[in-house]
Motif scaffolding. Structure first.
Motif, PDB file in Angstrom:
ATOM      1  N   TRP A 231     -70.219 -74.788 108.825  1.00 16.35           N
ATOM      2  CA  TRP A 231     -69.363 -73.817 108.554  1.00 16.35           C
ATOM      3  C   TRP A 231     -70.297 -72.465 108.456  1.00 16.35           C
ATOM      4  O   TRP A 231     -70.033 -71.526 108.501  1.00 16.35           O
ATOM      5  CB  TRP A 231     -68.459 -74.017 107.225  1.00 16.35           C
ATOM      6  N   SER A 232     -71.497 -72.610 107.883  1.00 14.82           N
ATOM      7  CA  SER A 232     -72.459 -71.557 107.765  1.00 14.82           C
ATOM      8  C   SER A 232     -72.720 -70.968 109.138  1.00 14.82           C
ATOM      9  O   SER A 232     -72.855 -69.686 109.364  1.00 14.82           O
ATOM     10  CB  SER A 232     -73.776 -71.975 107.103  1.00 14.82           C
ATOM     11  N   ALA A 233     -72.949 -71.800 110.075  1.00 14.38           N
ATOM     12  CA  ALA A 233     -73.235 -71.299 111.642  1.00 14.38           C
ATOM     13  C   ALA A 233     -71.934 -70.607 112.054  1.00 14.38           C
ATOM     14  O   ALA A 233     -72.069 -69.643 112.737  1.00 14.38           O
ATOM     15  CB  ALA A 233     -73.723 -72.558 112.468  1.00 14.38           C
ATOM     16  N   ILE A 234     -70.755 -71.038 111.862  1.00 15.95           N
ATOM     17  CA  ILE A 234     -69.482 -70.604 112.256  1.00 15.95           C
ATOM     18  C   ILE A 234     -69.464 -69.120 111.622  1.00 15.95           C
ATOM     19  O   ILE A 234     -69.222 -67.979 112.233  1.00 15.95           O
ATOM     20  CB  ILE A 234     -68.428 -71.483 111.712  1.00 15.95           C
ATOM     21  N   ALA A 235     -69.616 -69.304 110.308  1.00 17.50           N
ATOM     22  CA  ALA A 235     -69.497 -67.961 109.474  1.00 17.50           C
ATOM     23  C   ALA A 235     -70.454 -66.904 109.987  1.00 17.50           C
ATOM     24  O   ALA A 235     -70.291 -65.763 110.332  1.00 17.50           O
ATOM     25  CB  ALA A 235     -69.801 -67.967 108.135  1.00 17.50           C
ATOM     26  N   ALA A 236     -71.778 -67.277 110.691  1.00 13.26           N
ATOM     27  CA  ALA A 236     -72.364 -66.179 111.010  1.00 13.26           C
ATOM     28  C   ALA A 236     -72.191 -65.600 112.562  1.00 13.26           C
ATOM     29  O   ALA A 236     -72.237 -64.508 112.695  1.00 13.26           O
ATOM     30  CB  ALA A 236     -73.950 -67.207 111.294  1.00 13.26           C
ATOM     31  N   LEU A 237     -71.452 -66.491 113.351  1.00 11.45           N
ATOM     32  CA  LEU A 237     -71.040 -66.377 114.584  1.00 11.45           C
ATOM     33  C   LEU A 237     -69.823 -65.072 114.299  1.00 11.45           C
ATOM     34  O   LEU A 237     -69.913 -64.237 115.018  1.00 11.45           O
ATOM     35  CB  LEU A 237     -70.424 -67.356 115.436  1.00 11.45           C
ATOM     36  N   VAL A 238     -69.064 -65.394 113.394  1.00  3.78           N
ATOM     37  CA  VAL A 238     -67.734 -64.400 113.354  1.00  3.78           C
ATOM     38  C   VAL A 238     -68.524 -63.158 112.603  1.00  3.78           C
ATOM     39  O   VAL A 238     -68.083 -62.236 113.018  1.00  3.78           O
ATOM     40  CB  VAL A 238     -66.808 -65.316 112.259  1.00  3.78           C
ATOM     41  N   ALA A 239     -69.385 -63.216 111.736  1.00  2.15           N
ATOM     42  CA  ALA A 239     -70.109 -61.856 110.989  1.00  2.15           C
ATOM     43  C   ALA A 239     -70.607 -61.079 112.174  1.00  2.15           C
ATOM     44  O   ALA A 239     -70.682 -59.934 111.956  1.00  2.15           O
ATOM     45  CB  ALA A 239     -71.057 -62.435 109.948  1.00  2.15           C
ATOM     46  N   HIS A 240     -71.267 -61.815 113.105  1.00  3.57           N
ATOM     47  CA  HIS A 240     -72.039 -61.000 114.136  1.00  3.57           C
ATOM     48  C   HIS A 240     -70.908 -60.476 115.397  1.00  3.57           C
ATOM     49  O   HIS A 240     -71.579 -60.290 116.270  1.00  3.57           O
ATOM     50  CB  HIS A 240     -73.285 -61.769 114.488  1.00  3.57           C
ATOM     51  N   GLY A 241     -69.533 -60.691 115.131  1.00  6.07           N
ATOM     52  CA  GLY A 241     -68.621 -60.205 116.371  1.00  6.07           C
ATOM     53  C   GLY A 241     -68.536 -61.158 117.417  1.00  6.07           C
ATOM     54  O   GLY A 241     -68.357 -60.647 118.360  1.00  6.07           O
ATOM     55  N   CYS A 242     -68.999 -62.353 117.285  1.00  4.54           N
ATOM     56  CA  CYS A 242     -69.215 -63.180 118.383  1.00  4.54           C
ATOM     57  C   CYS A 242     -67.456 -63.779 118.661  1.00  4.54           C
ATOM     58  O   CYS A 242     -67.246 -64.147 119.863  1.00  4.54           O
ATOM     59  CB  CYS A 242     -69.921 -64.476 118.247  1.00  4.54           C
TER      60      CYS A 242
END
Length: 305
Positions: A231-242
Motif C-alpha cells: 500500500w505504500s507503493a500504491i499510495a506513491a503511484l497515486v500521489a504522483h498522478g499515475c
C-alpha cells in the motif's frame, strides 16, 4: 485414527504434483510417493496413473476422496465432542489471513482471546503467497480469514465450513487536487470514474478481481496502467498522478502520503465491498479453541460494523 495416507492423497488432489504436496505437508517427495504406494497396496487398487511428467488420480482414487472428506469431517466432530470433557480451553490456535484482515479482525480477536482464554496460545500469520485453504487442509492453520474468489472452494465444499465475518466497503484513493478530492463528504459513484486511469492495487487474486467485477457492474472496463501490492507503493503511484485505485476501508493511508492523496467514499449502486469469510476444516468449528476463535472474530467484526 484415520489412515494419515488419506490426507496425503487429499493434498495431492488439491496440489496436483508430488513435489507441491511434499512442500504443503513438510515431507520429502519420496515420502509422499511411498505413502501413496503403500495406500494403493493396502487397498489393492491403483490410485495414480501417469499423465505426462505428472500423475493424476484414478477413478478409484476420486471415489475414495469422497469418503475421505466425510471421514475427516466426522473426525473433527469427534474431536470437538471429546474436547468438551476437558477442563477449560487450552492448546494452540493458528489463524491466517490477508493484511487487512489481520488489521481489522484477527489482531483484535487475538487480544480478546488473551484476556478471556489465557491458556490458549494464539498464532497469527499473513502467509503471503500461500493458499490458505491448503494451509487448513494440511493442518498448518485452524482458521483462515479469506476473501471468496472465483476458483476458490464453493460454499458447499465437503472439506470446509465457511462462515461470514465482515463486509468491508471500498473507497477511491485519488491524488490531492484531483477533481474528486473535494467530495469526501458526499462521495462519488464508480461510474463517474469510468474515464480514469486505474492502478491494479493489492493482491491480484482478490482485490483486482473486485475492481473488475465492480467496474463491470457499473458499466465500464477500467484502463489499468500500473500495479503494486504494497500500500505504500500504491499510495506513491497515486500521489504522483499515475492513476487512482480502490482502497479497502481497513487499509490505512501510509503516513508519508496523507497530505498527498485523498480517500473518497463511494456511493450509489453498486458500491463495491469485500467480503471476509472464516474458513475451517468441516466439523472442527465445534472444537473449543476454534469455536472461541470464531466467536472472537465475530466480536471484532461487530466492533467494526
Amino acid at each position: 485414527m484415520i489412515d494419515p495416507r488419506l490426507q496425503t492423497l487429499r493434498v495431492l488432489h488439491e496440489q496436483g504434483t508430488v513435489t507441491a504436496t511434499a512442500q504443503a505437508l513438510h515431507l520429502t517427495p519420496s515420502t509422499v510417493s511411498q505413502q501413496l504406494r503403500q495406500l494403493s497396496a493396502r487397498l489393492g487398487l491403483e490410485l495414480l496413473e501417469p499423465a505426462g511428467r505428472r500423475v493424476r488420480l484414478t477413478p478409484a482414487a476420486l471415489a475414495l476422496l469422497g469418503h475421505a472428506d466425510a471421514l475427516f469431517a466426522r473426525w473433527e466432530e469427534a474431536r470437538a465432542d471429546l474436547a468438551g470433557y476437558a477442563d477449560g480451553v487450552a492448546g494452540r490456535l493458528r489463524m491466517t489471513g490477508v493484511a487487512t484482515a489481520i488489521t481489522g479482525v484477527l489482531a483484535p480477536a487475538a487480544e480478546r482471546l488473551r484476556r478471556e482464554e489465557p491458556r490458549l496460545a494464539v498464532e497469527i500469520g499473513e502467509d503471503p503467497g500461500e493458499n490458505r485453504f491448503d494451509l487448513l487442509l494440511a493442518g498448518r492453520a485452524d482458521i483462515a480469514v479469506v476473501i471468496p474468489t472465483p476458483g476458490g472452494p464453493p460454499p458447499g465444499d465437503a472439506r470446509f465450513t465457511q462462515l461470514p465475518v465482515l463486509q468491508e466497503p471500498q473507497d477511491l484513493l485519488v491524488p490531492a487536487g484531483h477533481r474528486f478530492g473535494g467530495r469526501t463528504a458526499g462521495g462519488v459513484t464508480l461510474a463517474e470514474a469510468a474515464e480514469e486511469c486505474w492502478i491494479r492495487a493489492g493482491d491480484p487474486a482478490d482485490q483486482h478481481q473486485l475492481l473488475l467485477a465492480a467496474c463491470a457492474a457499473a458499466g465500464f472496463t477500467p484502463r489499468v496502467r500500473h500495479n503494486a501490492v504494497d500500500w505504500s507503493a500504491i499510495a506513491a503511484l497515486v500521489a504522483h498522478g499515475c492513476g487512482i485505485c480502490l482502497l479497502p476501508r481497513l487499509a490505512p493511508v501510509p503516513d508519508g502520503y496523507r497530505d498527498r492523496v485523498v480517500r473518497v467514499p463511494l456511493r450509489g449502486e453498486p458500491v463495491p465491498v469485500r467480503r471476509f469469510m472464516a474458513a475451517v476444516r468441516r466439523g472442527s468449528e465445534r472444537r473449543p479453541p476454534i469455536a472461541r476463535g470464531l466467536a472472537a472474530l465475530r466480536a471484532a467484526a461487530g466492533e467494526r460494523a
